[in-house]
Motif scaffolding. Structure first.
Motif, PDB file in Angstrom:
ATOM      1  N   TYR A 148      51.195  64.996   7.914  1.00 35.46           N
ATOM      2  CA  TYR A 148      52.348  64.782   8.510  1.00 35.46           C
ATOM      3  C   TYR A 148      53.087  66.190   7.643  1.00 35.46           C
ATOM      4  CZ  TYR A 148      51.405  61.604  12.086  1.00 35.46           C
ATOM      5  OH  TYR A 148      50.519  61.011  12.852  1.00 35.46           O
ATOM      6  N   ASP A 149      54.162  66.954   8.397  1.00 34.64           N
ATOM      7  CA  ASP A 149      55.184  67.345   7.920  1.00 34.64           C
ATOM      8  C   ASP A 149      56.456  68.006   8.477  1.00 34.64           C
ATOM      9  OD1 ASP A 149      55.539  69.157   5.500  1.00 34.64           O
ATOM     10  OD2 ASP A 149      54.275  70.252   5.446  1.00 34.64           O
ATOM     11  N   HIS A 150      57.127  68.811   8.386  1.00 34.61           N
ATOM     12  CA  HIS A 150      58.237  68.950   8.714  1.00 34.61           C
ATOM     13  C   HIS A 150      59.113  69.966   8.586  1.00 34.61           C
ATOM     14  CE1 HIS A 150      60.456  68.027   4.979  1.00 34.61           C
ATOM     15  NE2 HIS A 150      59.125  67.226   4.745  1.00 34.61           N
ATOM     16  N   ILE A 151      58.413  71.046   8.343  1.00 40.94           N
ATOM     17  CA  ILE A 151      58.053  72.641   8.117  1.00 40.94           C
ATOM     18  C   ILE A 151      58.599  73.233   9.455  1.00 40.94           C
ATOM     19  CG2 ILE A 151      57.843  74.790   6.902  1.00 40.94           C
ATOM     20  CD1 ILE A 151      55.842  73.150   5.158  1.00 40.94           C
ATOM     21  N   ARG A 152      57.893  73.177  10.109  1.00 45.21           N
ATOM     22  CA  ARG A 152      58.134  73.806  11.859  1.00 45.21           C
ATOM     23  C   ARG A 152      58.152  72.657  12.998  1.00 45.21           C
ATOM     24  NH1 ARG A 152      51.606  74.794  13.247  1.00 45.21           N
ATOM     25  NH2 ARG A 152      51.670  72.265  12.489  1.00 45.21           N
ATOM     26  N   ASP A 153      59.561  72.850  13.662  1.00 48.46           N
ATOM     27  CA  ASP A 153      60.779  72.352  14.070  1.00 48.46           C
ATOM     28  C   ASP A 153      59.512  70.536  15.219  1.00 48.46           C
ATOM     29  OD1 ASP A 153      62.464  73.298  14.013  1.00 48.46           O
ATOM     30  OD2 ASP A 153      62.866  74.600  15.135  1.00 48.46           O
ATOM     31  N   LEU A 154      58.760  71.287  15.838  1.00 49.70           N
ATOM     32  CA  LEU A 154      58.038  70.362  16.976  1.00 49.70           C
ATOM     33  C   LEU A 154      57.225  69.038  15.606  1.00 49.70           C
ATOM     34  CD1 LEU A 154      56.801  72.594  20.087  1.00 49.70           C
ATOM     35  CD2 LEU A 154      58.613  71.065  19.725  1.00 49.70           C
ATOM     36  N   VAL A 161      57.060  55.470   3.121  1.00 49.81           N
ATOM     37  CA  VAL A 161      56.665  55.576   5.093  1.00 49.81           C
ATOM     38  C   VAL A 161      56.656  57.558   5.258  1.00 49.81           C
ATOM     39  CG1 VAL A 161      56.979  56.119   7.306  1.00 49.81           C
ATOM     40  CG2 VAL A 161      57.375  53.841   5.789  1.00 49.81           C
ATOM     41  N   HIS A 162      57.543  58.676   4.194  1.00 52.69           N
ATOM     42  CA  HIS A 162      57.428  59.229   4.331  1.00 52.69           C
ATOM     43  C   HIS A 162      56.762  60.212   3.810  1.00 52.69           C
ATOM     44  CE1 HIS A 162      59.790  63.739   5.535  1.00 52.69           C
ATOM     45  NE2 HIS A 162      59.184  63.644   4.054  1.00 52.69           N
ATOM     46  N   GLY A 163      56.614  59.647   2.486  1.00 51.50           N
ATOM     47  CA  GLY A 163      55.831  60.316   1.724  1.00 51.50           C
ATOM     48  C   GLY A 163      54.134  60.066   1.902  1.00 51.50           C
ATOM     49  N   VAL A 164      53.966  58.724   2.757  1.00 56.61           N
ATOM     50  CA  VAL A 164      51.973  58.273   3.164  1.00 56.61           C
ATOM     51  C   VAL A 164      51.894  59.545   3.778  1.00 56.61           C
ATOM     52  CG1 VAL A 164      51.476  56.597   3.861  1.00 56.61           C
ATOM     53  CG2 VAL A 164      52.210  56.311   1.906  1.00 56.61           C
ATOM     54  N   LEU A 165      53.234  59.482   4.912  1.00 57.12           N
ATOM     55  CA  LEU A 165      52.746  60.240   6.009  1.00 57.12           C
ATOM     56  C   LEU A 165      52.021  62.044   5.520  1.00 57.12           C
ATOM     57  CD1 LEU A 165      55.809  59.189   8.874  1.00 57.12           C
ATOM     58  CD2 LEU A 165      52.817  58.851   9.059  1.00 57.12           C
ATOM     59  N   ALA A 186      58.349  68.454  12.840  1.00 53.13           N
ATOM     60  CA  ALA A 186      59.161  67.852  12.417  1.00 53.13           C
ATOM     61  C   ALA A 186      60.320  66.981  13.375  1.00 53.13           C
ATOM     62  CB  ALA A 186      60.599  68.610  11.707  1.00 53.13           C
ATOM     63  N   GLN A 187      60.417  66.749  14.613  1.00 56.17           N
ATOM     64  CA  GLN A 187      60.257  65.956  15.650  1.00 56.17           C
ATOM     65  C   GLN A 187      59.194  64.892  15.585  1.00 56.17           C
ATOM     66  OE1 GLN A 187      60.955  68.512  19.520  1.00 56.17           O
ATOM     67  NE2 GLN A 187      62.662  69.587  18.275  1.00 56.17           N
ATOM     68  N   LEU A 188      57.938  65.248  15.816  1.00 56.32           N
ATOM     69  CA  LEU A 188      56.744  64.297  15.775  1.00 56.32           C
ATOM     70  C   LEU A 188      57.092  63.114  14.426  1.00 56.32           C
ATOM     71  CD1 LEU A 188      53.894  63.197  16.714  1.00 56.32           C
ATOM     72  CD2 LEU A 188      53.310  64.864  15.273  1.00 56.32           C
ATOM     73  N   MET A 189      57.315  63.866  13.357  1.00 54.10           N
ATOM     74  CA  MET A 189      57.213  63.271  12.439  1.00 54.10           C
ATOM     75  C   MET A 189      58.555  62.214  12.199  1.00 54.10           C
ATOM     76  SD  MET A 189      57.157  64.189   7.974  1.00 54.10           S
ATOM     77  CE  MET A 189      56.821  63.326   6.810  1.00 54.10           C
ATOM     78  N   GLU A 190      59.486  62.730  12.366  1.00 56.40           N
ATOM     79  CA  GLU A 190      60.776  61.986  12.455  1.00 56.40           C
ATOM     80  C   GLU A 190      60.233  60.525  13.219  1.00 56.40           C
ATOM     81  OE1 GLU A 190      64.918  62.210  14.563  1.00 56.40           O
ATOM     82  OE2 GLU A 190      64.237  63.682  12.509  1.00 56.40           O
ATOM     83  N   ALA A 191      59.857  60.820  14.555  1.00 53.33           N
ATOM     84  CA  ALA A 191      59.387  59.970  15.841  1.00 53.33           C
ATOM     85  C   ALA A 191      58.750  59.119  15.313  1.00 53.33           C
ATOM     86  CB  ALA A 191      59.417  60.628  16.851  1.00 53.33           C
ATOM     87  N   VAL A 192      57.736  59.114  14.343  1.00 54.07           N
ATOM     88  CA  VAL A 192      56.996  57.922  13.792  1.00 54.07           C
ATOM     89  C   VAL A 192      57.749  57.244  12.796  1.00 54.07           C
ATOM     90  CG1 VAL A 192      54.367  58.197  13.010  1.00 54.07           C
ATOM     91  CG2 VAL A 192      54.497  59.575  14.517  1.00 54.07           C
ATOM     92  N   GLU A 193      57.930  57.812  11.597  1.00 51.42           N
ATOM     93  CA  GLU A 193      59.041  57.748  10.936  1.00 51.42           C
ATOM     94  C   GLU A 193      59.682  56.451  11.674  1.00 51.42           C
ATOM     95  OE1 GLU A 193      59.414  61.156   7.594  1.00 51.42           O
ATOM     96  OE2 GLU A 193      60.797  60.459   8.593  1.00 51.42           O
ATOM     97  N   VAL A 194      60.904  56.822  12.140  1.00 53.76           N
ATOM     98  CA  VAL A 194      61.500  55.938  13.296  1.00 53.76           C
ATOM     99  C   VAL A 194      60.328  54.714  13.636  1.00 53.76           C
ATOM    100  CG1 VAL A 194      63.141  55.196  15.126  1.00 53.76           C
ATOM    101  CG2 VAL A 194      62.904  57.599  13.783  1.00 53.76           C
TER     102      VAL A 194
END
Length: 166
Positions: free
Chosen positions: A136-142, A127-131, A144-152
């Motif tokens: 989607y990315d997790h370099i910037r804090d905001l 899921v992480h890889g497809v995002l 990362a928060q968005l990507m994590e929420a979508v993953e969950v």
């Protein structure tokens, strides 16, 4: 959806990486409102040695990692914390997402260390890889928060517990 699966490490066969990748990608596309028809991506199931080579070549980090992704094109949002725009089909009606490589050794080691099933961990990493392929990315804090929420959210739809809860 067309997923090309290349298994370099036969240990992936026992986990049925192809089916896991298909389910993860389908769930991501559904969550993002992207029709699966015409979507193309490839997945390499490898070991730590191979992913370390790829990590060294493409990220100048000669160490193994769990998953790498190479988007077919840059799709990230310019503003932090904003979802990237979904890709549209090309003139042939296809959406080429890109490539993902996933390392068996690291995935199995991380799953064991976290006390979760390797099946769930691999699903999370797919899921992480497809995002990532969707921008989607997790370099910037905001971001990362968005990507994590979508993953969950996607993982919950697949029956996988929140991997970020301690």
């Amino acid at each position: 959806m067309q997923i090309e699966i290349d298994i370099e490490d036969p240990r992936w066969d026992a986990l049925d990486l192809g089916a896991r990748a298909q389910a993860a990608a389908a769930a991501v596309l559904a969550d993002q409102g992207i029709a699966p028809e015409g979507v193309i991506l490839s997945v390499l199931g490898c070991d730590d040695a191979r992913i370390a080579e790829l990590n060294a070549e493409f990220r100048e980090k000669p160490l193994p990692t769990n998953v790498l992704s190479w988007p077919a094109e840059e799709r990230g949002a310019a503003d932090p914390g904003v979802a990237p725009a979904p890709p549209g089909p090309d003139v042939f009606g296809e959406i080429e997402l890109g490539d993902i490589a996933i390392a068996y050794d690291t995935c199995a080691r991380e799953a064991e260390a976290a006390g979760k099933s390797v099946h769930d961990h691999v699903t999370h990493l797919m899921v992480h890889g497809v995002l990532h392929l969707l921008g989607y990315d997790h370099i910037r804090d905001l971001d990362a928060q968005l990507m994590e929420a979508v993953e969950v959210r996607i993982l919950a739809a697949l029956g996988v517990e929140n991997p970020y809860e301690i």
